[in-house]
Design a protein around this motif. Structure first.
Motif, PDB file in Angstrom:
ATOM      1  N   PRO A 117       0.805  -1.225   0.000  1.00  0.00           N
ATOM      2  CA  PRO A 117       0.000   0.000   0.000  1.00  0.00           C
ATOM      3  C   PRO A 117       0.840   1.278   0.000  1.00  0.00           C
ATOM      4  O   PRO A 117       0.480   2.250  -0.671  1.00  0.00           O
ATOM      5  N   ALA A 118       1.955   1.275   0.690  1.00  0.00           N
ATOM      6  CA  ALA A 118       2.799   2.470   0.753  1.00  0.00           C
ATOM      7  C   ALA A 118       3.429   2.810  -0.592  1.00  0.00           C
ATOM      8  O   ALA A 118       3.839   3.949  -0.820  1.00  0.00           O
ATOM      9  N   ASP A 119       3.506   1.838  -1.500  1.00  0.00           N
ATOM     10  CA  ASP A 119       4.141   2.045  -2.809  1.00  0.00           C
ATOM     11  C   ASP A 119       3.142   2.351  -3.925  1.00  0.00           C
ATOM     12  O   ASP A 119       3.540   2.613  -5.062  1.00  0.00           O
ATOM     13  N   ARG A 120       1.849   2.297  -3.644  1.00  0.00           N
ATOM     14  CA  ARG A 120       0.836   2.405  -4.700  1.00  0.00           C
ATOM     15  C   ARG A 120       0.954   3.672  -5.539  1.00  0.00           C
ATOM     16  O   ARG A 120       0.970   3.613  -6.765  1.00  0.00           O
ATOM     17  N   ALA A 121       1.003   4.818  -4.913  1.00  0.00           N
ATOM     18  CA  ALA A 121       1.041   6.081  -5.673  1.00  0.00           C
ATOM     19  C   ALA A 121       2.266   6.140  -6.574  1.00  0.00           C
ATOM     20  O   ALA A 121       2.173   6.557  -7.737  1.00  0.00           O
ATOM     21  N   ASP A 122       3.412   5.711  -6.059  1.00  0.00           N
ATOM     22  CA  ASP A 122       4.630   5.743  -6.868  1.00  0.00           C
ATOM     23  C   ASP A 122       4.558   4.752  -8.021  1.00  0.00           C
ATOM     24  O   ASP A 122       4.974   5.062  -9.138  1.00  0.00           O
ATOM     25  N   ARG A 123       4.028   3.564  -7.770  1.00  0.00           N
ATOM     26  CA  ARG A 123       3.931   2.566  -8.840  1.00  0.00           C
ATOM     27  C   ARG A 123       2.926   2.996  -9.908  1.00  0.00           C
ATOM     28  O   ARG A 123       3.161   2.807 -11.099  1.00  0.00           O
ATOM     29  N   VAL A 124       1.809   3.586  -9.514  1.00  0.00           N
ATOM     30  CA  VAL A 124       0.849   4.083 -10.506  1.00  0.00           C
ATOM     31  C   VAL A 124       1.521   5.150 -11.365  1.00  0.00           C
ATOM     32  O   VAL A 124       1.426   5.127 -12.595  1.00  0.00           O
ATOM     33  N   ALA A 125       2.233   6.088 -10.743  1.00  0.00           N
ATOM     34  CA  ALA A 125       2.942   7.121 -11.504  1.00  0.00           C
ATOM     35  C   ALA A 125       4.022   6.507 -12.385  1.00  0.00           C
ATOM     36  O   ALA A 125       4.234   6.951 -13.520  1.00  0.00           O
ATOM     37  N   GLN A 126       4.703   5.495 -11.875  1.00  0.00           N
ATOM     38  CA  GLN A 126       5.742   4.812 -12.655  1.00  0.00           C
ATOM     39  C   GLN A 126       5.168   4.274 -13.956  1.00  0.00           C
ATOM     40  O   GLN A 126       5.718   4.513 -15.034  1.00  0.00           O
ATOM     41  N   PHE A 127       4.066   3.556 -13.872  1.00  0.00           N
ATOM     42  CA  PHE A 127       3.501   2.954 -15.074  1.00  0.00           C
ATOM     43  C   PHE A 127       2.778   3.978 -15.938  1.00  0.00           C
ATOM     44  O   PHE A 127       2.969   4.012 -17.157  1.00  0.00           O
ATOM     45  N   ARG A 128       1.966   4.835 -15.336  1.00  0.00           N
ATOM     46  CA  ARG A 128       1.170   5.804 -16.101  1.00  0.00           C
ATOM     47  C   ARG A 128       2.052   6.890 -16.721  1.00  0.00           C
ATOM     48  O   ARG A 128       2.005   7.109 -17.928  1.00  0.00           O
ATOM     49  N   ASP A 129       2.846   7.582 -15.895  1.00  0.00           N
ATOM     50  CA  ASP A 129       3.574   8.775 -16.345  1.00  0.00           C
ATOM     51  C   ASP A 129       4.953   8.478 -16.933  1.00  0.00           C
ATOM     52  O   ASP A 129       5.367   9.120 -17.892  1.00  0.00           O
ATOM     53  N   ARG A 130       5.661   7.527 -16.340  1.00  0.00           N
ATOM     54  CA  ARG A 130       7.022   7.225 -16.803  1.00  0.00           C
ATOM     55  C   ARG A 130       7.068   5.993 -17.694  1.00  0.00           C
ATOM     56  O   ARG A 130       8.124   5.625 -18.194  1.00  0.00           O
ATOM     57  N   GLY A 131       5.920   5.384 -17.905  1.00  0.00           N
ATOM     58  CA  GLY A 131       5.804   4.219 -18.767  1.00  0.00           C
ATOM     59  C   GLY A 131       4.860   4.481 -19.914  1.00  0.00           C
ATOM     60  O   GLY A 131       5.269   4.918 -20.985  1.00  0.00           O
ATOM     61  N   PHE A 132       3.566   4.273 -19.676  1.00  0.00           N
ATOM     62  CA  PHE A 132       2.574   4.364 -20.757  1.00  0.00           C
ATOM     63  C   PHE A 132       2.634   5.692 -21.497  1.00  0.00           C
ATOM     64  O   PHE A 132       2.594   5.731 -22.729  1.00  0.00           O
ATOM     65  N   ALA A 133       2.705   6.800 -20.771  1.00  0.00           N
ATOM     66  CA  ALA A 133       2.732   8.127 -21.418  1.00  0.00           C
ATOM     67  C   ALA A 133       3.958   8.279 -22.306  1.00  0.00           C
ATOM     68  O   ALA A 133       3.874   8.787 -23.425  1.00  0.00           O
TER      69      ALA A 133
END
Length: 153
Positions: A117-133
């Motif tokens: 749970p503590a990593d959720r925001a960073d992992r979402v940003a990792q995939f969404r902003d630094r990955g998919f985008a």
């Protein structure tokens, strides 16, 4: 499950975009700077094929194709364990939807995964902003410049 989602409109017909990304073994369009290879010489639309992607300073990432549809213009894949991504149970879908107004295309990339749970925001940003985008931006460049319209939910 944690969910990451990114979408963008590409100013190209859906058929043109699908032709670029259809082969699961072809990953140059993502702009990662290295080529993926398919294991066992299977074709890039064969469900079950495994794509191997080099990872700097680590073992290659392996991704298994779970579904592939020319009709729906999309595919779903999973990261084979152990994952170098810092998550487990990673499953992603990349799909294209035709936009008839202007003969454009909506590209959607989403993933579900497990992480602390503590990593959720960073992992979402990792995939969404630094990955998919980033990868869809590289796809846009591979297709030719166009307007960017983004939905981040």
């Amino acid at each position: 499950m944690t969910h990451a989602y990114y979408s963008t409109v590409l100013d190209h017909p859906v058929e043109r975009v699908w032709a670029e990304i259809r082969d699961f073994g072809s990953y140059e369009w993502a702009g990662a700077g290295y080529a993926a290879t398919l294991e066992d010489g299977r074709p890039g639309d064969a469900v079950g094929c495994v794509r191997r992607i080099p990872v700097p300073d680590g073992p290659p990432m392996r991704q298994r194709l779970l579904a592939h549809s020319d009709l729906d213009r999309g595919y779903t894949y999973e990261v084979c364990e152990p994952s170098p991504l810092g998550v487990t149970d990673y499953r992603a879908t990349l799909r294209l939807v035709p936009i008839t107004d202007g003969d454009r295309c909506l590209a959607e990339w989403s993933a579900t995964f497990e992480c602390p749970p503590a990593d959720r925001a960073d992992r979402v940003a990792q995939f969404r902003d630094r990955g998919f985008a980033v990868w869809l931006g590289s796809l846009r460049a591979a297709l030719g410049a166009g307007e960017i319209m983004v939905d981040r939910t």
